[in-house]
Each structure stands twice: as structure tokens, then as C-alpha cells.
Motif scaffolding. Sequence first.
Motif, short mmCIF file in Angstrom:
data_model
loop_
_atom_site.label_atom_id
_atom_site.label_comp_id
_atom_site.label_asym_id
_atom_site.label_seq_id
_atom_site.Cartn_x
_atom_site.Cartn_y
_atom_site.Cartn_z
N MET A 26 50.67 8.94 50.67
CA MET A 26 51.61 9.91 51.23
C MET A 26 51.44 11.28 50.57
SD MET A 26 55.77 9.70 51.70
CE MET A 26 55.68 8.42 52.96
N VAL A 27 51.17 11.27 49.28
CA VAL A 27 50.90 12.54 48.59
C VAL A 27 49.65 13.20 49.17
CG1 VAL A 27 50.33 13.64 46.38
CG2 VAL A 27 52.05 11.82 46.48
N PHE A 28 48.63 12.38 49.43
CA PHE A 28 47.41 12.90 50.05
C PHE A 28 47.69 13.44 51.44
CE2 PHE A 28 43.64 12.12 52.75
CZ PHE A 28 42.75 12.98 52.13
N MET A 29 48.52 12.70 52.22
CA MET A 29 48.90 13.18 53.54
C MET A 29 49.66 14.49 53.46
SD MET A 29 49.98 9.85 55.84
CE MET A 29 51.18 9.19 54.69
N ALA A 30 50.48 14.64 52.42
CA ALA A 30 51.22 15.89 52.23
C ALA A 30 50.27 17.05 51.99
CB ALA A 30 52.19 15.75 51.06
N ALA A 31 49.22 16.81 51.21
CA ALA A 31 48.23 17.86 50.95
C ALA A 31 47.51 18.25 52.23
CB ALA A 31 47.23 17.38 49.90
N CYS A 32 47.12 17.26 53.02
CA CYS A 32 46.44 17.53 54.29
C CYS A 32 47.37 18.27 55.26
CB CYS A 32 45.96 16.23 54.93
SG CYS A 32 44.68 15.38 53.99
N THR A 33 48.63 17.86 55.27
CA THR A 33 49.61 18.49 56.15
C THR A 33 49.83 19.94 55.74
OG1 THR A 33 50.72 16.38 56.51
CG2 THR A 33 51.98 18.36 57.01
N PHE A 34 49.87 20.18 54.44
CA PHE A 34 50.05 21.55 53.94
C PHE A 34 48.96 22.47 54.46
CE2 PHE A 34 48.99 24.80 50.76
CZ PHE A 34 50.20 25.48 50.69
N VAL A 35 47.73 22.00 54.38
CA VAL A 35 46.60 22.81 54.86
C VAL A 35 46.71 23.02 56.37
CG1 VAL A 35 44.09 22.89 55.13
CG2 VAL A 35 45.09 22.05 52.99
N THR A 36 47.03 21.96 57.10
CA THR A 36 47.14 22.07 58.56
C THR A 36 48.22 23.06 58.96
OG1 THR A 36 46.43 19.77 58.82
CG2 THR A 36 47.57 20.78 60.68
N LEU A 37 49.35 23.03 58.26
CA LEU A 37 50.47 23.89 58.63
C LEU A 37 50.27 25.35 58.24
CD1 LEU A 37 53.50 21.53 57.83
CD2 LEU A 37 52.47 22.06 60.04
N LEU A 38 49.20 25.63 57.53
CA LEU A 38 48.86 27.03 57.28
C LEU A 38 48.36 27.70 58.56
CD1 LEU A 38 46.93 26.76 53.88
CD2 LEU A 38 49.26 27.61 54.24
#
Length: 265
Positions: A26-38
Motif C-alpha cells: 500500500m505504501v508503494f501504491m501510495a508512491a505510484c499514486t502520488f506520481v500519477t496525481l501530479l
Amino acid sequence: MDALLSRLFSSEEEELYMLDCMAYSMVFMAACTFVTLLFENVPYGRYATSKYGFPVNVRLAWFVQELPAFLVPLCLVVWTSSAKTSLLPNQLLIGMYFCHYVQRSLIYPFLIRGGKPTPFASFVLAIVFCIYNGYMQIRYLSHYAEYPAYWVTHPCFIAGSVLWLVGWLVNVHSDHILRNLRKPGETGYKIPTGGMFEYVSGANFLGEITEWAGFALASHSVHSSAFAIFTTVVLASRAVAHHKWYLAKFEDYPKSRKALIPFLL
């Protein structure tokens, strides 16, 4: 339910290892989501587009997508040998979780007034997340989490519980303000006022972020921390997007109001 879990996992050690892996994932998903939401907003509400699938009625979407976050944990507590549910720290933490999701899944959807449909892709992803997170949080708290007898008087638990309560109240109150912006028959967007909306554009998001940050502090586990991190990434992005949208939409939007953190951001 125990029989199903015993088929999935050969031992409690294996299940606990899987729960830990889910948290780190989930932490990894959060990192990926952060990049996507940029580069793109979360595709629901005012940012929904047809490229994410056909629209689902907003009330139905909220009810169905949030319901697993209540039902899966309920099954785990009622129909499994929940070894830790007799312990006070575990009971209080499980109670915090259920307090949020009873309101979010069984009350909030039926209070929604209007609202834009939810794209099908967002709807399905929300269902998957609620199942995933509901199992991870409550299975750990009900069967594996161990706390010392004094934990409920520990500063981390007390501070976390207070943060959780403040966040929950801010979240519920802010949702109430948003629901009542328009009078019956009115359409369009209005500037929210009152409560924490006097300080930030994303008062409801600030409340939920605070709520799960407090929960993570009180429960002191990688599982709750992962949830708090993921929530912060998604809702902080949404708060910033809302703030920019309000500033562009309304010439008289309060210039002193911040996006998410009063006086700062």
C-alpha cells in the motif's frame, strides 16, 4: 470464515507475513499514486470523464463501494476466532475504524444531495481498495496486534485518539456544510463557508487525513500507517485541485484561504 482463512494460509505466521506485505504494498501504491496525481486529478466528482467508463449513480456508487469496508471487517470480528478482540486497546481501535465506516457506508451515501455520477473504473477501484484495506486493518487488530496493558494511557494512544476524534468531527461537519450549500432546486457550485472551510478549501479532506493519522498514531502499526499515508496522498492532491478550481471559478474566493493546512498550504 476460519475455514476459509485456513485454506488460504497454512499458518498464522504466513497470514501475518501477508498482512505486512499488504501494508508495504500500500505504501508503494501510495508512491505510484502520488506520481500519477501530479499529472491528473482523481477521476470522480467534478473531475470525472467518460474515458474512465460509464457513469454510476453517485448514491449507489458510494454505498456499494464503501460497504465492503464495513462488511469484511464485520465478518472477521463476528465469524473468526478473533484472539485479540477481548483486549481494551484492540477494542477501542476497532471501534474507531467501525465508527468511520458505519457513517461512511450506511449513512453518508443516503444524505448526498445531487452530485455527479462516479465513473465505473473509479467505482471498481474503490471497491477493491475497501476490501483490501478492511481485511488488512481489522484482521491485524482483531487477531495479531499486541499492546501492553498500559497502552490506552500511553501518550501515543491518547494523542492519536484525540486526533482521530477531532478529524472525524471535522470530516462529518464539513460534509454537512457541503451538502447544505444549495437550497432545494438550486444547481451549480457555491463557495463553502463555516467551520474549517474558513481556513482551507479541503476541510473535509483535512478532517479525514487527520482522522487516519490519529488512528495510525494510536494503533502504532505499519498497517495503519500505510493507510494514513495512502489517504494523505489521495486527499491532499484532491484538496489542492479543489483549491485551484475555486480560485479559477470564483473571483471573490477568499485569498487568505489555503488548500489543506490552515495558514500554510
